[in-house]
Design an enzyme around this catalytic site. Structure first.
Site, PDB file in Angstrom:
ATOM      1  N   SER A 132       0.827  -1.215   0.000  1.00 53.82           N
ATOM      2  CA  SER A 132       0.000   0.000   0.000  1.00 53.82           C
ATOM      3  C   SER A 132       0.858   1.259   0.000  1.00 53.82           C
ATOM      4  O   SER A 132       0.517   2.254  -0.636  1.00 53.82           O
ATOM      5  CB  SER A 132      -0.897   0.026   1.238  1.00 53.82           C
ATOM      6  OG  SER A 132      -1.704  -1.115   1.292  1.00 53.82           O
ATOM      7  N   GLU A 245      -6.276   1.500 -14.241  1.00 55.50           N
ATOM      8  CA  GLU A 245      -6.080   0.206 -13.558  1.00 55.50           C
ATOM      9  C   GLU A 245      -7.293  -0.114 -12.678  1.00 55.50           C
ATOM     10  O   GLU A 245      -7.850  -1.213 -12.726  1.00 55.50           O
ATOM     11  CB  GLU A 245      -4.803   0.256 -12.710  1.00 55.50           C
ATOM     12  CG  GLU A 245      -4.641  -0.975 -11.845  1.00 55.50           C
ATOM     13  CD  GLU A 245      -3.299  -1.050 -11.110  1.00 55.50           C
ATOM     14  OE1 GLU A 245      -2.413  -0.216 -11.380  1.00 55.50           O
ATOM     15  OE2 GLU A 245      -3.153  -1.948 -10.278  1.00 55.50           O
ATOM     16  N   ARG A 271     -32.768 -27.009  -9.063  1.00 56.66           N
ATOM     17  CA  ARG A 271     -32.655 -27.764  -7.797  1.00 56.66           C
ATOM     18  C   ARG A 271     -33.952 -27.625  -6.996  1.00 56.66           C
ATOM     19  O   ARG A 271     -34.483 -26.506  -6.867  1.00 56.66           O
ATOM     20  CB  ARG A 271     -31.471 -27.195  -6.995  1.00 56.66           C
ATOM     21  CG  ARG A 271     -31.283 -27.806  -5.634  1.00 56.66           C
ATOM     22  CD  ARG A 271     -30.538 -29.105  -5.711  1.00 56.66           C
ATOM     23  NE  ARG A 271     -30.254 -29.640  -4.384  1.00 56.66           N
ATOM     24  CZ  ARG A 271     -29.715 -30.830  -4.193  1.00 56.66           C
ATOM     25  NH1 ARG A 271     -29.397 -31.605  -5.212  1.00 56.66           N
ATOM     26  NH2 ARG A 271     -29.468 -31.262  -2.967  1.00 56.66           N
TER      27      ARG A 271
HETATM   28  C1  LIG Z   1      -2.990 -12.186  -6.537  1.00 52.93           C
HETATM   29  C2  LIG Z   1      -2.231 -10.901  -6.388  1.00 52.93           C
HETATM   30  C3  LIG Z   1      -1.708 -10.284  -7.509  1.00 52.93           C
HETATM   31  C4  LIG Z   1      -0.968  -9.107  -7.372  1.00 52.93           C
HETATM   32  N1  LIG Z   1      -0.374  -8.551  -8.488  1.00 52.93           N
HETATM   33  C5  LIG Z   1       0.477  -7.516  -8.344  1.00 52.93           C
HETATM   34  C6  LIG Z   1       1.230  -7.027  -9.451  1.00 52.93           C
HETATM   35  O1  LIG Z   1       1.105  -7.508 -10.582  1.00 52.93           O
HETATM   36  N2  LIG Z   1       2.114  -6.017  -9.243  1.00 52.93           N
HETATM   37  C7  LIG Z   1       2.290  -5.458  -8.025  1.00 52.93           C
HETATM   38  O2  LIG Z   1       3.101  -4.554  -7.906  1.00 52.93           O
HETATM   39  N3  LIG Z   1       1.592  -5.890  -6.943  1.00 52.93           N
HETATM   40  C8  LIG Z   1       0.705  -6.910  -7.063  1.00 52.93           C
HETATM   41  N4  LIG Z   1       0.006  -7.382  -5.985  1.00 52.93           N
HETATM   42  C9  LIG Z   1       0.224  -6.761  -4.686  1.00 52.93           C
HETATM   43  C10 LIG Z   1      -0.962  -5.933  -4.224  1.00 52.93           C
HETATM   44  O3  LIG Z   1      -1.064  -4.777  -4.985  1.00 52.93           O
HETATM   45  C11 LIG Z   1      -0.756  -5.658  -2.723  1.00 52.93           C
HETATM   46  O4  LIG Z   1      -0.940  -6.896  -2.048  1.00 52.93           O
HETATM   47  C12 LIG Z   1      -1.715  -4.618  -2.197  1.00 52.93           C
HETATM   48  O5  LIG Z   1      -1.417  -3.347  -2.710  1.00 52.93           O
HETATM   49  C13 LIG Z   1      -1.666  -4.528  -0.647  1.00 52.93           C
HETATM   50  O6  LIG Z   1      -0.372  -4.398  -0.212  1.00 52.93           O
HETATM   51  P1  LIG Z   1       0.201  -5.364   0.932  1.00 52.93           P
HETATM   52  O7  LIG Z   1      -0.130  -6.771   0.540  1.00 52.93           O
HETATM   53  O8  LIG Z   1       1.622  -5.035   1.150  1.00 52.93           O
HETATM   54  O9  LIG Z   1      -0.647  -5.022   2.213  1.00 52.93           O
HETATM   55  P2  LIG Z   1      -0.286  -3.875   3.273  1.00 52.93           P
HETATM   56  O10 LIG Z   1       0.013  -2.623   2.576  1.00 52.93           O
HETATM   57  O11 LIG Z   1       0.722  -4.420   4.221  1.00 52.93           O
HETATM   58  O12 LIG Z   1      -1.678  -3.755   4.038  1.00 52.93           O
HETATM   59  C14 LIG Z   1      -2.117  -4.685   5.012  1.00 52.93           C
HETATM   60  C15 LIG Z   1      -3.480  -4.226   5.525  1.00 52.93           C
HETATM   61  O13 LIG Z   1      -3.336  -2.935   6.123  1.00 52.93           O
HETATM   62  C16 LIG Z   1      -4.244  -2.038   5.518  1.00 52.93           C
HETATM   63  N5  LIG Z   1      -3.682  -0.692   5.426  1.00 52.93           N
HETATM   64  C17 LIG Z   1      -2.499  -0.304   4.876  1.00 52.93           C
HETATM   65  N6  LIG Z   1      -2.373   1.018   4.936  1.00 52.93           N
HETATM   66  C18 LIG Z   1      -3.503   1.500   5.497  1.00 52.93           C
HETATM   67  C19 LIG Z   1      -3.997   2.802   5.818  1.00 52.93           C
HETATM   68  N7  LIG Z   1      -3.298   3.899   5.514  1.00 52.93           N
HETATM   69  N8  LIG Z   1      -5.210   2.896   6.403  1.00 52.93           N
HETATM   70  C20 LIG Z   1      -5.959   1.800   6.696  1.00 52.93           C
HETATM   71  N9  LIG Z   1      -5.544   0.551   6.428  1.00 52.93           N
HETATM   72  C21 LIG Z   1      -4.348   0.396   5.828  1.00 52.93           C
HETATM   73  C22 LIG Z   1      -4.498  -2.597   4.126  1.00 52.93           C
HETATM   74  O14 LIG Z   1      -5.711  -2.121   3.583  1.00 52.93           O
HETATM   75  C23 LIG Z   1      -4.517  -4.086   4.425  1.00 52.93           C
HETATM   76  O15 LIG Z   1      -5.788  -4.452   4.876  1.00 52.93           O
HETATM   77  C24 LIG Z   1      -0.784  -8.528  -6.101  1.00 52.93           C
HETATM   78  C25 LIG Z   1      -1.346  -9.146  -4.974  1.00 52.93           C
HETATM   79  C26 LIG Z   1      -2.051 -10.303  -5.097  1.00 52.93           C
HETATM   80  C27 LIG Z   1      -2.594 -10.960  -3.855  1.00 52.93           C
END
Ligand SMILES: Cc1cc2nc3c(=O)[nH]c(=O)nc-3n(C[C@H](O)[C@H](O)[C@H](O)COP(=O)(O)OP(=O)(O)OC[C@H]3O[C@@H](n4cnc5c(N)ncnc54)[C@H](O)[C@@H]3O)c2cc1C
Length: 382
Positions: A132, A245, A271
């Site tokens: 994020s 996007e 069903r």
């Molecule tokens: C199947 C899949 C495909 C993907 N494909 C790509 C890709 O092609 N390229 C790429 O770059 N990325 C990709 N991603 C990554 C995806 O974009 C990230 O998983 C997503 O942006 C969330 O980041 P994170 O997983 O690091 O979660 P985090 O940022 O660690 O967040 C964890 C939790 O905290 C919450 N949170 C974070 N900040 C805040 C805030 N300010 N206020 C309130 N809540 C907050 C989030 O909403 C979440 O619920 C993919 C992910 C998946 C699962």
């Protein structure tokens, strides 16, 4: 309600594309789910038939058509329950970076191959420690003569294994404040020494999508592959591409809602329980009525936003609203539809089962629901 968004040409294109999917994708989807990847050949076939980046001008190998052709592609992919063959990511998310920000040399080098399927693209922003909050990425790019040396690791990258061209976010300046000013984007192809794949993830859904880690180990990228040729512009480029996007993901959510409702309608009519079809129970009819209403309202809103997007308007805020609402709604629809299948809904061979698993990620990737709410509340409460 009749949709105003698409004209006869778009609908003709839909018929052609549907035919293509029925012969080249539908028969193989189950196998691809088991394989954890789709074959490179299907990308080449899609390219041969003009389904890769049709919006690019003819001189680059496209057909010079509008974004509404992408809308048709996204909808038809959802209509067959496809989530693994990531045309949408390639056509409407990754390649537009090259088209919108690339130098002439970069466009000539890569775009024709993006239309034929010779290049399959990925967009590599997220890292293990941050998704994020992209300012926190740790991948670095250090200039060394005519090259940049990239070091770092990317996490959760769609098309991670198949791609041979990735748009990679890296820091060219780790000291500058605010941090986002130090981010640049690079076009990293398979000819760059030190560009490696890490693990392919085992996921809850999207089994035919080759989501993987990317590793950059002293990876030598020609200076000419700095996107746009200017350092420090990466974050701004990312921000500018988010509207398209997120619109694409929200549209995908609506199209999947429509598919799940169609599958469920068929099932609840066939069903029976207590001497009548499941569809005769008031609970079923009311739940279905609610879901059709949600889907219809989402359709009207997303069509309106797409119209504005195609007209070149800034609808970032409304797009965040759509992404937030539609990607949450699609999960509710998946859950409620599955419930009508009873025990069969929990069985892998029933498409609703897979849809339920696959839909879970829509509120996570492309910006989480919480981040969408941050954007909306910041704008509305100022
Ligand atoms: C199947 C899949 C495909 C993907 N494909 C790509 C890709 O092609 N390229 C790429 O770059 N990325 C990709 N991603 C990554 C995806 O974009 C990230 O998983 C997503 O942006 C969330 O980041 P994170 O997983 O690091 O979660 P985090 O940022 O660690 O967040 C964890 C939790 O905290 C919450 N949170 C974070 N900040 C805040 C805030 N300010 N206020 C309130 N809540 C907050 C989030 O909403 C979440 O619920 C993919 C992910 C998946 C699962």
């Amino acid at each position: 309600m009749k949709r105003r968004l698409l004209n006869e040409d778009h609908e003709m294109f839909r018929q052609q594309f549907r035919k293509f999917l029925n012969s080249e994708v539908v028969p193989y989807q189950e196998q691809w789910e088991k394989d954890g990847i789709v074959p490179r050949e299907v990308w080449l076939k899609a390219g041969e038939n003009g389904y890769l980046c049709p919006w690019l001008p003819e001189e680059y190998g496209g057909s010079g058509v509008d974004f509404l052709y992408s809308v048709v592609i996204i909808e038809e992919m959802a209509a067959i329950g496809n989530v693994g063959f990531a045309i949408n990511l390639h056509n409407d998310i990754a390649v537009p970076y090259i088209w919108n920000f690339g130098t002439d040399e970069q466009k000539k080098k890569y775009l024709p191959g993006c239309c034929t399927g010779e290049y399959i693209t990925a967009i590599a922003m997220s890292e293990a420690n941050t998704g994020s909050d992209l300012q926190e990425i740790k991948t670095t790019a250090v200039k060394d003569g005519d090259y940049y040396i990239l070091n770092g690791q990317k996490a959760f990258i769609s098309n991670g294994i198949l791609n041979n061209l990735a748009v990679v976010a890296a820091k060219t300046d780790t000291k500058i404040q605010p941090q986002y000013k130090g981010m640049s984007l690079f076009l990293v192809d398979d000819s760059c020494p030190g560009y490696k794949r890490g693990q392919q993830y085992e996921k809850m859904g999207f089994h035919s999508q080759d989501t993987a880690e990317l590793i950059f180990e002293d990876c030598r990228v020609p200076k000419s592959n700095l996107l746009g040729g200017e350092e420090g512009k990466g974050f701004g480029m990312l921000a500018m591409e988010l509207q398209q996007e997120r619109l694409g993901i929200a549209l995908e959510a609506v199209a999947h809602m429509n598919r799940m409702l169609a599958i469920t309608k068929e099932y609840i009519h066939s069903r029976t329980a207590f001497g009548q079809p499941i569809s005769a129970f008031q609970n079923t009819r009311f739940k279905m009525a609610e879901m059709y209403t949600t889907a219809e309202m989402c359709q009207v809103f997303i069509d309106r936003l797409i119209e504005e997007h195609v007209a070149g308007k800034n609808v970032d805020l409304e797009t965040a609203m759509a992404k937030c609402f539609m990607c949450e709604s699609v999960k509710t629809v998946a859950d409620q539809c599955l419930q009508f299948f009873g025990g069969y809904g929990f069985m892998e061979e029933y498409p609703i089962c897979r849809a339920y698993r696959d839909m879970r990620v829509l509120s996570i990737y492309g910006g989480t629901t919480e981040i969408m709410k941050e954007i909306i509340s910041k704008a509305k409460l100022k």
